[in-house]
Design a protein around this motif. Structure first.
Motif, short mmCIF file in Angstrom:
data_model
loop_
_atom_site.label_atom_id
_atom_site.label_comp_id
_atom_site.label_asym_id
_atom_site.label_seq_id
_atom_site.Cartn_x
_atom_site.Cartn_y
_atom_site.Cartn_z
N PHE A 143 0.77 -1.00 0.00
CA PHE A 143 0.14 0.05 0.15
C PHE A 143 0.81 1.32 0.25
CE2 PHE A 143 -2.72 -3.02 2.37
CZ PHE A 143 -3.68 -3.34 1.29
N GLN A 206 -19.71 -4.95 0.30
CA GLN A 206 -20.47 -6.18 0.92
C GLN A 206 -21.79 -5.38 1.44
OE1 GLN A 206 -19.30 -8.34 -0.45
NE2 GLN A 206 -19.27 -9.89 1.07
N GLN A 207 -21.64 -4.15 2.20
CA GLN A 207 -22.75 -3.68 2.67
C GLN A 207 -23.79 -2.97 1.91
OE1 GLN A 207 -19.51 -3.55 3.90
NE2 GLN A 207 -19.80 -4.29 5.84
N TYR A 340 -7.74 2.50 0.79
CA TYR A 340 -7.00 1.32 1.42
C TYR A 340 -8.15 0.58 1.90
CZ TYR A 340 -7.61 4.11 5.47
OH TYR A 340 -8.33 4.96 6.51
N PRO A 341 -8.33 -0.83 1.62
CA PRO A 341 -9.47 -1.54 2.10
C PRO A 341 -9.93 -1.28 3.32
CG PRO A 341 -7.47 -3.14 1.05
CD PRO A 341 -7.09 -1.64 1.38
N GLY A 342 -8.96 -1.05 4.31
CA GLY A 342 -9.80 -0.94 5.56
C GLY A 342 -10.30 0.29 5.93
N ILE A 343 -10.65 1.09 5.04
CA ILE A 343 -10.90 2.35 5.35
C ILE A 343 -12.83 2.24 5.26
CG2 ILE A 343 -11.63 2.96 2.64
CD1 ILE A 343 -10.97 6.02 3.35
N LYS A 344 -13.08 1.12 4.69
CA LYS A 344 -14.39 0.78 4.80
C LYS A 344 -15.54 1.76 4.24
CE LYS A 344 -15.85 -2.79 5.38
NZ LYS A 344 -16.19 -3.29 4.46
N LEU B 167 -3.67 -1.30 7.08
CA LEU B 167 -4.77 -0.39 6.10
C LEU B 167 -5.47 -1.55 5.35
CD1 LEU B 167 -1.97 1.78 4.38
CD2 LEU B 167 -3.51 2.18 6.28
N ASP B 168 -5.33 -3.02 5.41
CA ASP B 168 -6.13 -3.93 5.12
C ASP B 168 -7.58 -4.11 5.79
OD1 ASP B 168 -6.76 -5.71 3.14
OD2 ASP B 168 -5.02 -7.03 3.29
N TYR B 169 -8.22 -5.22 5.12
CA TYR B 169 -9.32 -5.67 5.79
C TYR B 169 -8.89 -6.32 7.16
CZ TYR B 169 -11.98 -5.15 1.43
OH TYR B 169 -12.55 -4.67 0.22
N ARG B 367 -16.52 -7.88 5.79
CA ARG B 367 -15.24 -7.52 5.63
C ARG B 367 -14.92 -6.45 6.59
NH1 ARG B 367 -15.65 -10.78 2.40
NH2 ARG B 367 -15.20 -10.83 0.07
N PRO B 368 -14.88 -6.76 7.82
CA PRO B 368 -14.27 -5.79 8.57
C PRO B 368 -12.91 -4.95 8.36
CG PRO B 368 -14.04 -7.87 9.59
CD PRO B 368 -14.56 -8.00 8.38
N GLY B 369 -12.97 -3.74 8.79
CA GLY B 369 -11.71 -2.91 8.47
C GLY B 369 -11.41 -2.08 9.79
N GLN B 370 -11.01 -0.78 9.42
CA GLN B 370 -10.54 0.12 10.63
C GLN B 370 -9.66 -0.37 11.63
OE1 GLN B 370 -11.71 2.95 9.69
NE2 GLN B 370 -13.64 2.99 8.73
N VAL B 371 -8.61 -1.26 11.09
CA VAL B 371 -7.98 -1.65 12.04
C VAL B 371 -6.96 -0.58 12.62
CG1 VAL B 371 -5.90 -3.24 12.39
CG2 VAL B 371 -7.87 -3.74 10.54
#
Lengths: 496, 496
Positions: A143, A206-207, A340-344, B167-169, B367-371
């Motif tokens: 990333f 997904q949501q 980035y994926p985790g931004i959701k 930054l990932d899921y 698909r959880p995130g926000q790590v």
């Protein structure tokens, strides 16, 4: 199991099988056969007795048997070849071995793992997150292109003096300035036709799909999906109790035929601008066809524009939504790939008449929040960082793509086909129909390379063969050497 | 509609009604009557013909009619008084006017708004976000107690040099250090019995309940909910196709009787440590009863410990989960109240044997995130800020509660009851059963005060009356004056 004994056995099973009291006969037959296939009592290739002979043996009407067989066929459990009758499919959808769905109001099946039936289906596949687009070379996703420090400063600005409303749930369908920024972006770059009111900020694809499935369909409704298709979408549609109706994909994209048209769906899930996973672009004619059919049937089209930002050559395609005159298309996009994926964070563009209901449903079912991040993202877009970041990613990913295509070139000599430079975050190496792409992927894995068999994305018997190779998140310098290793694996596998 | 004509009319409706081909007769009767009630063709109080006379008129078996009436009764559409027979309920669940559920695999009902049936239900209530706990005095919620600058620094620290994995899921069921921190907190303060592996980080309570409903139940399964109950939970359980079975709440909490025990659920949703909205604490005996019953039936208990952090006096109660010997309890908590609602982080503690499946289902469905935020929160907890912040909130909210109780004291003179100081973010003023709490809430609204009628949280005919007053997020200095205004409104309303 001998085909001769099947009808006797089926008769016993039907008596023993724990079915809800009022379950119709065709569902009982369907369930009994499907369970037998899933539990491998009926082995792949086994020939089933004719519907007529079964009808006689079981004392059911032939229509009952035909209905059961039709559903088994639709779901890919059995295949019929003229002449050789109906057989158990050789390749079953991976998850079906566990699946055991009784869509009735009195289902009390308890599965061994303590989960419900739909729960088992929902959780069934995730030990293969490899189906996510991810680097074909092992190691952490790259990333590094994301401007974390700029992003940190934007978040910081938000947190320095946040408005109370930014700490609360999002009641409004998303942070208005972000919705405005997205509207402008979509109008310009995707020819999406919309007002700000039509945009909802969701917590990702997904949501978004889940929300559409719940607000637009009911348990047991039919949904058309592409075959092969995006696993994630399929899983969410399935857990919402929808009947999956796979539609083949050809060089013009989703290709419904008369058999499909006779089974009109409530919802059509499609990836027109870059079919997932094959990468095909849907032709104009096909788009018109889908739009007209959806309008005539009152069906909804869910256009997943998951990676449209990453088109390396040619002008960006306009969206299906932009062609829609009848307000049947819901358009969805995500920030997980550009940011980035985790931004959701993702977004959904709905027809005007659905906007208010979706805003309500979104709040009621998902309680959206993260308004602070939405505000930072709005600034990221407004200040032009988003556009320049996309340009930068396009450059990087485009180069990685070219390096990979180049390294893979030799595979064409053994009958594999490479796609045009195209777009996206992964490419598909098409392999000959007779080859075992699962085995080829295993051989690649032995060399430490993660690639995925195209057949694994398919449904039913006739699955295309190929390898899906994710390059976007792989470090540039490792693409060429790993690409050459992969090419050697493929050539070795295909040459004998 | 005259009771005399009902059976003839019902007969016509049954013929006209668009029902799935194989829909059982009792469902058709149920649906026809329910629609008539929802569309006000059958007005509240209307007496229905006896099941026997209807059975004769329609040519159905009496059992068919009894089954239909039983369901109508369970769902609160009709009430039966010995002597006066069965009547249309006077007070219908708010959303039912729109609701029109056919839990069958062939449902093709299209609703006027373009939504599906379940979509209409899901989106139906959200124009009353007032059902959220929110300040009874208008104006923005007061989050000023939250240490935003400390939080900003913690986020900043994370963003200075984020690991790619952040930054990932979230593939792992949540950020491990956060799960550890939560495990320690729950062991100490909630007597929850767990290992880190049993914890999942979700994006909040709605998502936790949704995940449990999907992984542990199937469409049509029965779920017990408390009556009155938390709207949000009810909505999510409903959209998952579950049959809601309301169980009354008494001074010892959820109070199932023999009639309930004869209808065993797959899932029991309960708020034992502080019943929502009434605030009752579930007694030890009741806890044992529920646990033993769930174990005997193989049912799952969903323990929503939504505001246990805010107990102002007495020792904190231990959780139901901590008493569970059979691994039937799933415990859920949220950070939206201690931190801020928009953080969208909650947690779920599942029995050991479900941990792996839930991790998979969580990833596959949400698909959880926000790590990054999870990591900042982990530090917030580890560094002791969480504990001290809770102490601080307890103090502030406790004071607001005391001020409110004091200001409201006069209402007891007109037959209203105030709860003990207790705990939580809102209090319930109990009003006499014969009063119209909806009207009282309207009168309060005319004074600019947002309070909610307790009857609005109830299901079916016999609803308790009262007012729900949220004080936690209201500015301290406005509590006393507004409380006095509210007291005057109540006294005026109850005195004539």
């Amino acid at each position: 199991m001998e085909s001769l004994t099947i009808s006797d056995w089926l008769l016993t099973e039907l008596k023993l099988g724990r079915f809800p009291p009022r379950m119709p006969a065709h569902r009982r037959v369907y369930e009994t056969i499907r369970r037998a296939i899933a539990s491998h009592h009926l082995t792949p290739g086994t020939r089933l007795p004719s519907t007529r002979s079964l009808a006689d043996a079981l004392g059911f009407s032939r229509n009952t048997l035909l209905a059961a067989f039709e559903q088994l066929h639709d779901e890919g459990y059995v295949v019929s070849q003229t002449g050789s009758g109906t057989r158990v499919a050789k390749m079953l959808p991976e998850d079906y071995a566990e699946k055991n769905t009784l869509p009735t109001a009195t289902n009390t099946t308890i599965t061994a793992n303590g989960l419900s039936v739909r729960g088992t289906v929902a959780a069934g596949l995730v030990d293969q997150p490899s189906y996510e687009v991810q680097p074909f070379a092992p190691g952490e996703d790259d990333f590094s292109a994301f401007p974390t420090q700029l992003w940190r400063r934007l978040l910081n600005r938000q947190w320095r003096n946040p408005q109370p409303a930014h700490l609360d749930y999002g009641h409004a369908g998303g942070y208005l300035p972000l919705r405005r920024a997205i509207a402008n972006y979509l109008r310009m770059s995707r020819a999406v036709n919309l007002t700000v009111e039509q945009i909802l900020i969701t917590s990702g694809t997904q949501q978004s799909i889940d929300l559409c499935a719940r607000l637009l369909t009911d348990h047991g409704d039919r949904v058309w999906i592409e075959n092969p298709c995006y696993w994630g979408a399929r899983r969410v549609l399935e857990v919402n109790g929808l009947q999956l109706h796979p539609v083949p994909v050809d060089d013009e994209g989703m290709a419904p035929g008369n058999a499909d048209f006779r089974r009109p769906p409530r919802l059509i899930y499609t990836t027109p601008s870059h079919q997932y996973p094959k990468g095909v672009v849907m032709s104009y004619g096909r788009r018109r066809l889908l739009l007209d059919y959806a309008a005539s049937q009152g069906a909804w089209i869910l256009e997943d524009d998951y990676d449209s930002e990453f088109r390396f050559e040619g002008r960006p395609l306009s969206s299906l939504q932009g062609m829609d005159q009848s307000g049947r298309v819901l358009y969805l996009g995500t920030f997980s790939k550009v940011m980035y994926p985790g931004i959701k964070l993702g977004y959904l563009v709905v027809p005007p008449n659905l906007a208010e209901s979706f805003k309500r449903g979104l709040y009621e079912l998902q309680r959206p929040g993260q308004v602070v991040i939405q505000a930072a993202l709005a600034e990221f877009i407004e200040e032009g960082h988003f556009a320049s970041h996309i340009r930068r990613l396009r450059q990087i990913y485009g180069e990685r793509r070219r390096l990979l295509q180049k390294a893979l070139a030799p595979v064409t000599s053994v009958g594999a086909r490479l796609p045009p430079a195209g777009s996206g975050l992964h490419l598909v190496i098409e392999l000959p129909p007779d080859c075992d792409d699962v085995r080829v992927a295993e051989l690649a894995a032995e060399q430490g390379l993660h690639v995925y068999p195209l057949s694994g994305y398919g449904i039913g018997e006739h699955r295309e063969k190929g390898l899906i190779v994710g390059y976007a998140y792989a470090a540039t310098e490792r693409i060429a050497p790993n690409g050459r290793i992969l090419a050697d694996v493929i050539r070795a596998a295909l040459s004998h």
